[in-house]
Design a protein around this motif. Structure first.
Motif, mmCIF file in Angstrom:
data_model
loop_
_atom_site.group_PDB
_atom_site.id
_atom_site.type_symbol
_atom_site.label_atom_id
_atom_site.label_comp_id
_atom_site.label_asym_id
_atom_site.label_seq_id
_atom_site.Cartn_x
_atom_site.Cartn_y
_atom_site.Cartn_z
ATOM 1 N N GLU A 64 0.847 -1.204 0.000
ATOM 2 C CA GLU A 64 0.000 0.000 0.000
ATOM 3 C C GLU A 64 0.877 1.248 0.000
ATOM 4 O OE1 GLU A 64 -3.344 2.220 2.817
ATOM 5 O OE2 GLU A 64 -2.827 0.120 3.169
ATOM 6 N N ASN A 65 0.564 2.183 -0.883
ATOM 7 C CA ASN A 65 1.337 3.413 -0.991
ATOM 8 C C ASN A 65 0.708 4.491 -0.107
ATOM 9 O OD1 ASN A 65 3.141 5.345 -1.754
ATOM 10 N ND2 ASN A 65 2.194 5.768 -3.734
ATOM 11 N N ILE A 66 1.347 4.762 1.021
ATOM 12 C CA ILE A 66 0.845 5.785 1.931
ATOM 13 C C ILE A 66 1.639 7.080 1.807
ATOM 14 C CG2 ILE A 66 -0.013 4.068 3.569
ATOM 15 C CD1 ILE A 66 2.471 4.632 5.280
ATOM 16 N N GLU A 67 2.493 7.142 0.799
ATOM 17 C CA GLU A 67 3.339 8.324 0.576
ATOM 18 C C GLU A 67 2.674 9.241 -0.434
ATOM 19 O OE1 GLU A 67 6.045 10.724 1.503
ATOM 20 O OE2 GLU A 67 6.652 8.697 2.066
ATOM 21 N N SER A 68 2.363 10.445 -0.001
ATOM 22 C CA SER A 68 1.709 11.386 -0.921
ATOM 23 C C SER A 68 2.715 11.967 -1.908
ATOM 24 C CB SER A 68 1.024 12.505 -0.140
ATOM 25 O OG SER A 68 1.965 13.187 0.676
ATOM 26 N N GLY A 69 3.852 12.448 -1.407
ATOM 27 C CA GLY A 69 4.869 13.008 -2.285
ATOM 28 C C GLY A 69 4.403 14.297 -2.944
ATOM 29 N N ILE A 70 5.254 14.836 -3.813
ATOM 30 C CA ILE A 70 4.923 16.062 -4.527
ATOM 31 C C ILE A 70 3.880 15.746 -5.591
ATOM 32 C CG2 ILE A 70 5.831 17.923 -5.954
ATOM 33 C CD1 ILE A 70 8.536 17.489 -4.642
ATOM 34 N N LEU A 71 2.787 16.468 -5.570
ATOM 35 C CA LEU A 71 1.685 16.282 -6.524
ATOM 36 C C LEU A 71 1.128 14.858 -6.497
ATOM 37 C CD1 LEU A 71 3.164 18.201 -9.598
ATOM 38 C CD2 LEU A 71 1.624 19.079 -7.824
ATOM 39 N N GLY A 72 1.305 14.172 -5.325
ATOM 40 C CA GLY A 72 0.769 12.830 -5.193
ATOM 41 C C GLY A 72 1.480 11.787 -6.020
ATOM 42 N N LEU A 73 2.715 12.071 -6.476
ATOM 43 C CA LEU A 73 3.425 11.157 -7.367
ATOM 44 C C LEU A 73 4.478 10.320 -6.652
ATOM 45 C CD1 LEU A 73 3.951 13.534 -10.421
ATOM 46 C CD2 LEU A 73 2.144 11.832 -10.080
ATOM 47 N N GLY A 74 4.626 10.493 -5.354
ATOM 48 C CA GLY A 74 5.653 9.758 -4.624
ATOM 49 C C GLY A 74 5.227 8.340 -4.297
ATOM 50 N N ALA A 75 6.180 7.549 -3.806
ATOM 51 C CA ALA A 75 5.899 6.180 -3.371
ATOM 52 C C ALA A 75 6.682 5.903 -2.092
ATOM 53 C CB ALA A 75 6.266 5.180 -4.458
ATOM 54 N N ILE A 76 6.310 4.836 -1.409
ATOM 55 C CA ILE A 76 6.940 4.494 -0.141
ATOM 56 C C ILE A 76 8.383 4.044 -0.351
ATOM 57 C CG2 ILE A 76 4.785 3.910 1.024
ATOM 58 C CD1 ILE A 76 5.354 0.974 0.359
ATOM 59 N N ASP A 77 9.155 4.029 0.749
ATOM 60 C CA ASP A 77 10.546 3.578 0.762
ATOM 61 C C ASP A 77 10.632 2.375 1.704
ATOM 62 O OD1 ASP A 77 11.102 5.879 -0.783
ATOM 63 O OD2 ASP A 77 11.330 7.070 1.042
ATOM 64 N N PRO A 78 10.203 1.196 1.264
ATOM 65 C CA PRO A 78 9.978 0.090 2.203
ATOM 66 C C PRO A 78 11.237 -0.687 2.595
ATOM 67 C CG PRO A 78 9.341 -0.555 -0.012
ATOM 68 C CD PRO A 78 9.750 0.892 -0.087
ATOM 69 N N TYR A 79 11.221 -1.161 3.824
ATOM 70 C CA TYR A 79 12.178 -2.148 4.312
ATOM 71 C C TYR A 79 11.418 -3.075 5.259
ATOM 72 C CZ TYR A 79 12.528 0.521 8.736
ATOM 73 O OH TYR A 79 12.259 1.168 9.921
ATOM 74 N N PHE A 80 12.032 -4.197 5.629
ATOM 75 C CA PHE A 80 11.353 -5.099 6.557
ATOM 76 C C PHE A 80 12.273 -5.459 7.718
ATOM 77 C CE2 PHE A 80 13.517 -8.185 3.828
ATOM 78 C CZ PHE A 80 13.956 -9.150 4.729
ATOM 79 N N GLU A 81 11.653 -5.830 8.818
ATOM 80 C CA GLU A 81 12.356 -6.346 9.989
ATOM 81 C C GLU A 81 11.867 -7.761 10.279
ATOM 82 O OE1 GLU A 81 13.294 -2.302 12.585
ATOM 83 O OE2 GLU A 81 11.532 -3.517 13.089
#
Length: 323
Positions: free
Chosen positions: A188-205
């Motif tokens: 799920e992309n919860i990153e709004s970013g500039i003009l809504g064009l951004g995406a998340i920067d995921p990592y896992f633990e």
């Protein structure tokens, strides 16, 4: 008795250069044999190793697990734990290199040889404590909280390692190293970013569940943290490997593990990273869920759910094997 030692800290004092600009310290810890053990074979201190560096964070949860021998007959193994602020630059490659090196066993007994210094002389000290292994083993929850002189507190968790036996894969305990490769799918992309064009920067633990047999106290111990991949909802994380003794005490079928997916917030402390969701597994289940239909197959993928138990994406197991 073989024991495992893991560390975490909270509210460390920020001594970073440039802290007036919002920068935070880069803490790491070293563990060595304390004074009064009477078992050093050479002058000076015996070093057991150091944790990874967690950059820009005053509440670090280190993934490094120290394996060492505790003499039950003497019931006295003193340890000195020192926290430093690294002045080295932050890179995901450094973190990944550490995690790869951390898969090889480094079991040091009290009468072992002296190792080279584990810290840079330019790294300032953030605090130092002395603990005794037998004391912590006998506590409820087997974790001791200690205040640091320069601010903040350190939690030292010590538990019996439940040394693995050379049994078959179907037995209770198994030795070896677990090799795994994961990817995210449609996170799920919860990153709004500039003009809504951004995406998340995921990592896992990847964490293992600890339960104290007498008191029932439970906590999750993080044993591996992946690199983050910027601006993507379908990440391919690097393969990793970890000893079964450190990961699940050699218990493939019933030792509970958790994979938690996070969105890294660039430019701020890791404590501000956003949790996306998680799923609970075992080593045995991961091995059963290896994809049979390709790297984008949903058939055997793990479902990652948020606090409302709603699906926020999938994790595809590309490889899970014991070598």
């Amino acid at each position: 008795m073989r024991v495992q030692v893991s560390l975490r800290a909270e509210k460390l004092d920020n001594i970073a250069k440039g802290r007036w600009r919002g920068k935070k310290s880069n803490p790491y810890g070293t563990v060595s044999l304390g004074e009064g053990s009477g078992s050093t074979s050479v002058a000076g201190t015996v070093d057991f190793g150091k944790t990874e560096i967690i950059h820009n964070n005053l509440n670090p949860k280190w993934t490094k697990i120290f394996l060492l021998e505790h003499d039950e007959s003497q019931s006295w193994t003193p340890l000195k734990i020192t926290i430093y602020d690294s002045r080295s630059p932050s890179t995901d490659k450094q973190t990944d290199d550490f995690n790869r090196q951390n898969t090889s066993s480094l079991l040091i007994r009290a009468n072992s040889i002296q190792l080279p210094s584990l810290y840079k002389s330019s790294d300032p000290m953030m605090g130092e404590v002395n603990v005794e292994v037998g004391e912590i083993l006998g506590m409820e929850g087997q974790e001791l909280k200690l205040d640091l002189e320069h601010g903040g507190c350190l939690y030292v968790h010590i538990t019996e390692s439940i040394e693995s036996h050379n049994q078959t894969r179907g037995g209770e305990h198994t030795t070896g190293t677990f090799h795994c490769h994961l990817r995210g799918l449609d996170l799920e992309n919860i990153e709004s970013g500039i003009l809504g064009l951004g995406a998340i920067d995921p990592y896992f633990e990847l964490s293992k569940k600890y339960t104290h047999p007498q008191s029932g106290i439970q906590r999750w111990i993080c044993v591996y943290r992946s690199e983050h991949i910027p601006n993507i909802i379908n990440p391919y994380w690097r393969p990793f490997a970890i000893e079964l003794e450190k990961l699940c005490h050699g218990n493939l079928a019933s030792k509970e593990l958790k994979i938690a997916v996070w969105d890294q917030q660039n430019g701020v402390a890791r404590s501000a990273d956003r949790w996306l969701g998680e799923c609970e597994v075992t080593v045995e289940w991961l091995m059963k869920c290896v994809t049979k239909g390709g790297n984008a197959s949903r058939e055997d993928a793990l479902c990652v759910r948020d606090e409302k138990q709603e699906e926020i994406g999938l994790i595809v197991v590309l490889k899970a094997e014991i070598l």
